[in-house]
Motif scaffolding. Structure first.
Motif, PDB file in Angstrom:
ATOM      1  N   THR A 119     -11.960  -1.643  33.243  1.00 52.35           N
ATOM      2  CA  THR A 119     -10.781  -1.818  32.408  1.00 52.35           C
ATOM      3  C   THR A 119      -9.556  -2.167  33.244  1.00 52.35           C
ATOM      4  O   THR A 119      -8.695  -2.913  32.786  1.00 52.35           O
ATOM      5  CB  THR A 119     -10.539  -0.522  31.630  1.00 52.35           C
ATOM      6  N   LEU A 122      -9.361  -5.695  33.623  1.00 55.89           N
ATOM      7  CA  LEU A 122      -8.942  -6.343  32.381  1.00 55.89           C
ATOM      8  C   LEU A 122      -7.453  -6.138  32.137  1.00 55.89           C
ATOM      9  O   LEU A 122      -6.820  -6.987  31.509  1.00 55.89           O
ATOM     10  CB  LEU A 122      -9.761  -5.808  31.220  1.00 55.89           C
ATOM     11  N   PHE A 123      -6.875  -5.023  32.649  1.00 58.56           N
ATOM     12  CA  PHE A 123      -5.419  -4.879  32.611  1.00 58.56           C
ATOM     13  C   PHE A 123      -4.771  -6.036  33.373  1.00 58.56           C
ATOM     14  O   PHE A 123      -3.806  -6.639  32.917  1.00 58.56           O
ATOM     15  CB  PHE A 123      -4.982  -3.562  33.251  1.00 58.56           C
TER      16      PHE A 123
ATOM     17  N   ARG B 185      -1.160   7.337  27.531  1.00 61.98           N
ATOM     18  CA  ARG B 185      -2.445   7.318  26.829  1.00 61.98           C
ATOM     19  C   ARG B 185      -2.424   6.300  25.703  1.00 61.98           C
ATOM     20  O   ARG B 185      -3.413   5.616  25.445  1.00 61.98           O
ATOM     21  CB  ARG B 185      -2.732   8.693  26.235  1.00 61.98           C
ATOM     22  N   SER B 188      -2.788   2.922  27.340  1.00 58.78           N
ATOM     23  CA  SER B 188      -4.086   2.646  27.951  1.00 58.78           C
ATOM     24  C   SER B 188      -5.182   2.549  26.882  1.00 58.78           C
ATOM     25  O   SER B 188      -6.076   1.718  27.002  1.00 58.78           O
ATOM     26  CB  SER B 188      -4.428   3.709  28.981  1.00 58.78           C
ATOM     27  N   VAL B 191      -4.588  -1.069  25.339  1.00 58.76           N
ATOM     28  CA  VAL B 191      -4.891  -2.220  26.188  1.00 58.76           C
ATOM     29  C   VAL B 191      -6.357  -2.215  26.591  1.00 58.76           C
ATOM     30  O   VAL B 191      -6.961  -3.275  26.724  1.00 58.76           O
ATOM     31  CB  VAL B 191      -3.949  -2.232  27.410  1.00 58.76           C
ATOM     32  N   ARG B 192      -6.949  -1.011  26.754  1.00 57.28           N
ATOM     33  CA  ARG B 192      -8.358  -0.968  27.150  1.00 57.28           C
ATOM     34  C   ARG B 192      -9.228  -1.636  26.101  1.00 57.28           C
ATOM     35  O   ARG B 192     -10.021  -2.528  26.409  1.00 57.28           O
ATOM     36  CB  ARG B 192      -8.796   0.484  27.347  1.00 57.28           C
ATOM     37  N   TRP B 194      -8.318  -3.601  23.507  1.00 55.27           N
ATOM     38  CA  TRP B 194      -7.960  -4.992  23.246  1.00 55.27           C
ATOM     39  C   TRP B 194      -8.451  -5.893  24.367  1.00 55.27           C
ATOM     40  O   TRP B 194      -9.084  -6.925  24.113  1.00 55.27           O
ATOM     41  CB  TRP B 194      -6.446  -5.122  23.079  1.00 55.27           C
ATOM     42  N   ALA B 195      -8.175  -5.514  25.626  1.00 55.55           N
ATOM     43  CA  ALA B 195      -8.519  -6.391  26.742  1.00 55.55           C
ATOM     44  C   ALA B 195     -10.025  -6.551  26.867  1.00 55.55           C
ATOM     45  O   ALA B 195     -10.515  -7.640  27.196  1.00 55.55           O
ATOM     46  CB  ALA B 195      -7.930  -5.838  28.036  1.00 55.55           C
ATOM     47  N   ASN B 196     -10.782  -5.499  26.599  1.00 57.51           N
ATOM     48  CA  ASN B 196     -12.235  -5.618  26.703  1.00 57.51           C
ATOM     49  C   ASN B 196     -12.787  -6.571  25.667  1.00 57.51           C
ATOM     50  O   ASN B 196     -13.604  -7.441  25.996  1.00 57.51           O
ATOM     51  CB  ASN B 196     -12.880  -4.240  26.544  1.00 57.51           C
ATOM     52  N   PHE B 198     -11.128  -8.838  23.917  1.00 56.71           N
ATOM     53  CA  PHE B 198     -10.552 -10.160  24.147  1.00 56.71           C
ATOM     54  C   PHE B 198     -11.283 -10.877  25.275  1.00 56.71           C
ATOM     55  O   PHE B 198     -11.696 -12.032  25.141  1.00 56.71           O
ATOM     56  CB  PHE B 198      -9.069  -9.967  24.474  1.00 56.71           C
ATOM     57  N   ALA B 199     -11.480 -10.179  26.397  1.00 53.27           N
ATOM     58  CA  ALA B 199     -12.147 -10.800  27.540  1.00 53.27           C
ATOM     59  C   ALA B 199     -13.600 -11.103  27.227  1.00 53.27           C
ATOM     60  O   ALA B 199     -14.143 -12.119  27.664  1.00 53.27           O
ATOM     61  CB  ALA B 199     -12.056  -9.881  28.751  1.00 53.27           C
ATOM     62  N   LEU B 202     -13.561 -14.128  25.246  1.00 55.79           N
ATOM     63  CA  LEU B 202     -13.075 -15.242  26.062  1.00 55.79           C
ATOM     64  C   LEU B 202     -14.151 -15.753  27.008  1.00 55.79           C
ATOM     65  O   LEU B 202     -14.296 -16.960  27.211  1.00 55.79           O
ATOM     66  CB  LEU B 202     -11.856 -14.777  26.861  1.00 55.79           C
ATOM     67  N   PHE B 246     -23.087  -4.999  23.982  1.00 53.05           N
ATOM     68  CA  PHE B 246     -23.040  -3.841  24.875  1.00 53.05           C
ATOM     69  C   PHE B 246     -21.600  -3.354  25.056  1.00 53.05           C
ATOM     70  O   PHE B 246     -21.311  -2.157  24.914  1.00 53.05           O
ATOM     71  CB  PHE B 246     -23.663  -4.213  26.223  1.00 53.05           C
ATOM     72  N   VAL B 250     -20.023   0.293  23.998  1.00 54.86           N
ATOM     73  CA  VAL B 250     -19.451   1.173  25.023  1.00 54.86           C
ATOM     74  C   VAL B 250     -17.970   1.415  24.757  1.00 54.86           C
ATOM     75  O   VAL B 250     -17.481   2.543  24.926  1.00 54.86           O
ATOM     76  CB  VAL B 250     -19.680   0.554  26.424  1.00 54.86           C
ATOM     77  N   GLN B 251     -17.244   0.406  24.299  1.00 52.81           N
ATOM     78  CA  GLN B 251     -15.820   0.605  24.035  1.00 52.81           C
ATOM     79  C   GLN B 251     -15.612   1.521  22.832  1.00 52.81           C
ATOM     80  O   GLN B 251     -14.682   2.338  22.826  1.00 52.81           O
ATOM     81  CB  GLN B 251     -15.114  -0.726  23.822  1.00 52.81           C
ATOM     82  N   VAL B 254     -16.118   4.934  24.200  1.00 54.01           N
ATOM     83  CA  VAL B 254     -14.937   5.389  24.944  1.00 54.01           C
ATOM     84  C   VAL B 254     -13.818   5.767  23.983  1.00 54.01           C
ATOM     85  O   VAL B 254     -13.123   6.763  24.184  1.00 54.01           O
ATOM     86  CB  VAL B 254     -14.493   4.285  25.927  1.00 54.01           C
TER      87      VAL B 254
END
Lengths: 134, 271
Positions: A119, A122-123, B185, B188, B191-192, B194-196, B198-199, B202, B246, B250-251, B254
């Protein structure tokens, strides 16, 4: 440290459970040291060097510099993430080799650790996307 | 940048666009895209909501203690299973006092996040969690609920004391740090997730583009070669769909553990 406490019996442990809270607390113990160490860094960051903010589209040289910075940032983040994840994977393999019966909880904790490390990369990716205004 | 609109977003805007626009106008909010006031992620959130509600309304009368069906068994494994990774297992391992009291909140967020992440496996839908506001909504709900339950459990003075740390002579330093880390918190969690997602979406698009490039290069000069090269973008990016599944699971896992841990920390006594 947690393992020692568990052996002496000061921390009661239900059989067949993984205590996420305990994993989390072990990390929190190091927080005080980290905070004291970070104080001078925060002091340095407070210097308002980068106060100017460019509005709109930056000139070509700045745009090229941003491209290079984005690539460097992702490279550094991914490389250090590789080091961290390698450590996590190696430690998990050693732990499973030592105690194959505990493979299930170890694998879960490993995946959780890998996700938290990943993560952070990804940040960096999010920052790169937020700051890329070419 | 023109955003690609999902078919369901177009449909929803066709039906309810005018009503939403007048409602937003009454609240003095100008939408980003006045032609289509309902954005993609909101429409996809409605899809997830509808699918979940219809599915569980379908499942509810079919639940039986004597003869559990296959769907019921799978759904029970979401709650509790032998690997101790179900929603109830995580809560029982993380929260000391009355863990089942928090099952509704944590379980709702977990199932919503899981379905939102997984829905973009189908090419007809996008993940609502691929846009930062949807994870932010879940994180804000989590933030307010664990603070509320901490306040309920300890009382205002007792809850403030949990922020002060273990030793009194360092509390002046630790109190702001704990407050900031409590707010971090929120960031994090958002962004955790969303970024996962999104990536993960992508990376599929990037590899599709890379593999299409040789085929597109020869499309005019050598059409037969172009068709032969088109096999690669048709096959290989499928691996990234598996990777996305996967990452999605996992997200969601989490995003179930962390609210449970935060609630457990807010309502624990041995601080």
């Amino acid at each position: 440290m947690i393992a020692d406490q568990r052996e002496t019996g000061s921390l009661p442990r239900r059989p067949g459970t993984t205590s996420w809270r305990r994993l989390y607390k072990e990390r929190n113990m190091k927080k005080l040291v980290a905070v004291l160490g970070m104080l001078p860094v925060i002091g340095m960051m407070a210097v308002p060097v980068f106060a100017q903010e460019a509005a709109g589209k930056p000139p070509a040289t700045v745009s090229a510099a941003m491209m290079i910075a984005a690539g460097l940032a992702m490279g550094i983040a991914a490389g250090l993430c590789g080091l961290g994840q390698g450590k996590v994977g190696g430690a998990a393999c050693e732990a499973i080799a030592r105690n194959p019966g505990a493979a299930g909880p170890i694998r879960l904790a490993m995946i959780l650790g890998l996700v938290f490390i990943e993560t952070l990369v990804l940040f960096t990716l999010a920052v790169v996307f937020a700051k890329m205004t070419y | 940048m023109t955003e690609h609109l999902n078919w369901f977003t177009v449909l929803l805007n066709h039906w309810f666009g005018g009503a939403v626009l007048s409602l937003l106008g009454a609240l003095h909010i100008t939408p980003d895209n006045p032609a289509n006031p309902i954005p993609n992620h909101v429409a996809m959130g409605i899809v997830v909501f509808l699918i979940a509600v219809l599915f569980f309304l379908w499942l509810r009368p079919r639940i039986s203690v004597d003869k559990p069906g296959a769907t019921q068994q799978v759904m029970e494994m979401l709650i509790t299973n032998s690997m101790r990774v179900g929603i109830r297992d995580i809560l029982e391992d993380s929260v000391e006092h009355q863990p089942l009291h928090y099952l509704n909140m944590v379980g709702s967020i977990a199932i919503f996040v899981l379905m939102s992440n997984l829905i973009s496996i189908s090419p007809a839908f996008d993940s609502p969690t691929g846009h930062p506001t949807v994870p932010l909504a879940c994180a804000v709900l989590t933030f307010f609920s664990f603070n509320w339950w901490g306040l309920r459990h300890h009382g205002p003075a007792g809850y403030a004391k949990t922020f002060a740390g273990p030793v009194w002579w360092l509390s002046w330093l630790l109190f702001p740090v704990e407050i900031i880390s409590s707010f971090a918190r929120l960031l994090s969690l958002t962004v955790r997730l969303w970024a996962n997602i999104f990536a993960s979406e992508l990376i599929y698009v990037v590899f599709l583009g890379l593999l299409i490039a040789p085929s597109a290069h020869f499309s005019v000069t050598h059409p037969v070669l172009s068709w032969a090269l088109a096999v690669f973008p048709a096959i290989f990016p499928a691996a990234f769909i598996v990777l996305h599944a996967f990452v999605a699971v996992v997200q969601a896992f989490v995003f179930t553990i962390l609210p449970a841990v935060y609630i457990g920390l807010a309502t624990s006594h041995d601080h």
